[in-house]
Design an enzyme around this catalytic site. Structure first.
Site, PDB file in Angstrom:
ATOM      1  CB  SER A  89      -0.973   0.000   1.183  1.00  0.00           C
ATOM      2  OG  SER A  89      -0.263   0.075   2.387  1.00  0.00           O
ATOM      3  CG  ASP A 133       7.141  -3.287  -2.150  1.00  0.00           C
ATOM      4  OD1 ASP A 133       7.558  -4.408  -2.510  1.00  0.00           O
ATOM      5  OD2 ASP A 133       6.808  -3.034  -0.975  1.00  0.00           O
TER       6      ASP A 133
HETATM    7  C1  MEV Z   1       8.432  -5.133   1.306  1.00  0.00           C
HETATM    8  O1  MEV Z   1       7.276  -5.329   0.498  1.00  0.00           O
HETATM    9  C2  MEV Z   1       9.621  -5.793   0.668  1.00  0.00           C
HETATM   10  C3  MEV Z   1      10.928  -5.633   1.444  1.00  0.00           C
HETATM   11  O2  MEV Z   1      11.894  -6.430   0.747  1.00  0.00           O
HETATM   12  C4  MEV Z   1      11.390  -4.198   1.503  1.00  0.00           C
HETATM   13  C5  MEV Z   1      11.824  -3.650   0.152  1.00  0.00           C
HETATM   14  O3  MEV Z   1      12.200  -4.416  -0.738  1.00  0.00           O
HETATM   15  O4  MEV Z   1      11.814  -2.409   0.011  1.00  0.00           O
HETATM   16  C6  MEV Z   1      10.810  -6.174   2.852  1.00  0.00           C
END
Ligand code: MEV
Length: 317
Positions: A89, A133
């Site tokens: 999100s 993301d």
């Molecule tokens: C979060 O959705 C994914 C993580 O690997 C953090 C990132 O890649 O920015 C935990």
């Protein structure tokens, strides 16, 4: 008035290790966040009727700063993505806000520009991040990050010596069930926890390397359509994430119960609560098992489009 929307995502393989330049694979989900921007007549910018502030609107505030917006605006958001559920999100609000702000300024930004600016904003707000993301929310479909260039290369992103090639991925028709634990988990403390472990301990670095190998094997199993192998690798990925300290008893419980009817299951996103995913031929059975254990299941179609401008969008509240 300009409205832009962007989808959330699930990470199939590679969360956390991707922050250290390891590969990762994510799929955009057809749950979107909408952001509308228009000029207001007040001397402060408002978000959903409240004065903009860093605590609640950090990503939007940074997007305004990044684009040098000086006018005061009325900004509205509406989300079909639960925040703190590991479903991207924060990336979706960042990408939708960037798109809407560019549009408001009369610009037509490229995907690459939006993805780069989104990544910089996530890094700034969260302390550190990878582009998984923000690139998935920008491009949609399946996205693969790799330190090598592979087919369907889109763009590359570099930060402080860490380098990611972003690619459009191929993911076979999969039934993915998501199980939300109901435990809200913010990403920055979990990324910080792994970073402390990684910087102090060679064992943690070995785990991160092994996750990288699991992702590579997962990519080729997905390409071959070998779901048994994909499932085994998801199980392995979950164990490695658990060793890194980012699982949660509710995640482990939902993962365990889902495995009975699945090829494999693992936490998705930052962990610490949030959600898990399972790949299965029987989504109803998996959903029922997740519900019985107190989780909130849902299935989704991949979102083929990433960020997009919306001609008409009606806010219900
Ligand atoms: C979060 O959705 C994914 C993580 O690997 C953090 C990132 O890649 O920015 C935990």
């Amino acid at each position: 008035m300009v409205t832009c929307s962007a989808p959330g995502k699930v990470i199939l393989f590679g969360e956390h290790a991707v922050v250290y330049g390891k590969p990762a694979i994510a799929v955009a989900v057809d749950r979107r966040l909408y952001c509308t921007v228009e000029k207001n007549n007040s001397d402060i910018t408002e978000v959903n009727g409240y004065p903009i502030n860093e605590t609640h609107h950090g990503y939007i505030l940074e997007a305004m700063k990044a684009l040098g917006v000086e006018e005061t605006l009325s900004i509205k958001t509406s989300s079909h993505l639960q925040s703190g559920a590991g479903l991207g999100s924060s990336a979706a609000v960042t990408i939708a806000a960037l798109g809407a702000l560019h549009g408001f300024m009369g610009e037509t930004p490229s995907e690459e520009l939006i993805a780069r600016q989104g990544f910089d904003i996530e890094c700034g707000v969260q302390g550190s991040a990878s582009p998984i993301d923000t690139s998935t929310s920008t491009h949609g479909g399946a996205v693969i990050l790799s330190n090598r260039k592979i087919k369907n290369f889109l763009w590359h992103i570099e930060k402080e010596g860490t380098f990611w090639n972003i690619h459009e991925g191929f993911v076979p028709n999969l039934n993915i069930v998501v199980g939300y634990t109901g435990v809200h988990a913010a990403t920055p403390p979990l990324v910080g926890k792994v970073s402390n472990f990684y910087n102090r301990n060679t064992f943690a670095r070995d785990i991160v390397d092994e996750i990288g190998e699991v992702v590579e094997a997962g990519r080729s199993a997905l390409e071959r359509g070998d779901l048994v192998q994909v499932g085994n690798l998801m199980d392995r990925n979950h164990k490695l994430l658990k060793i890194l300290g980012v699982s949660h008893p509710k995640l482990d419980s939902l993962v365990k119960v889902s495995r009975k009817y699945s090829y494999g299951a693992k936490l998705t996103g930052a962990g610490g609560g949030g959600s898990m995913i399972a790949i299965t031929d029987d989504p109803d059975k998996v959903s029922e098992a997740i519900s019985k254990r107190g989780g909130i299941p849902f299935t989704f179609e991949p979102a083929e489009t990433g960020f997009r401008y919306e001609k008409s969008f009606k806010y219900t509240q």
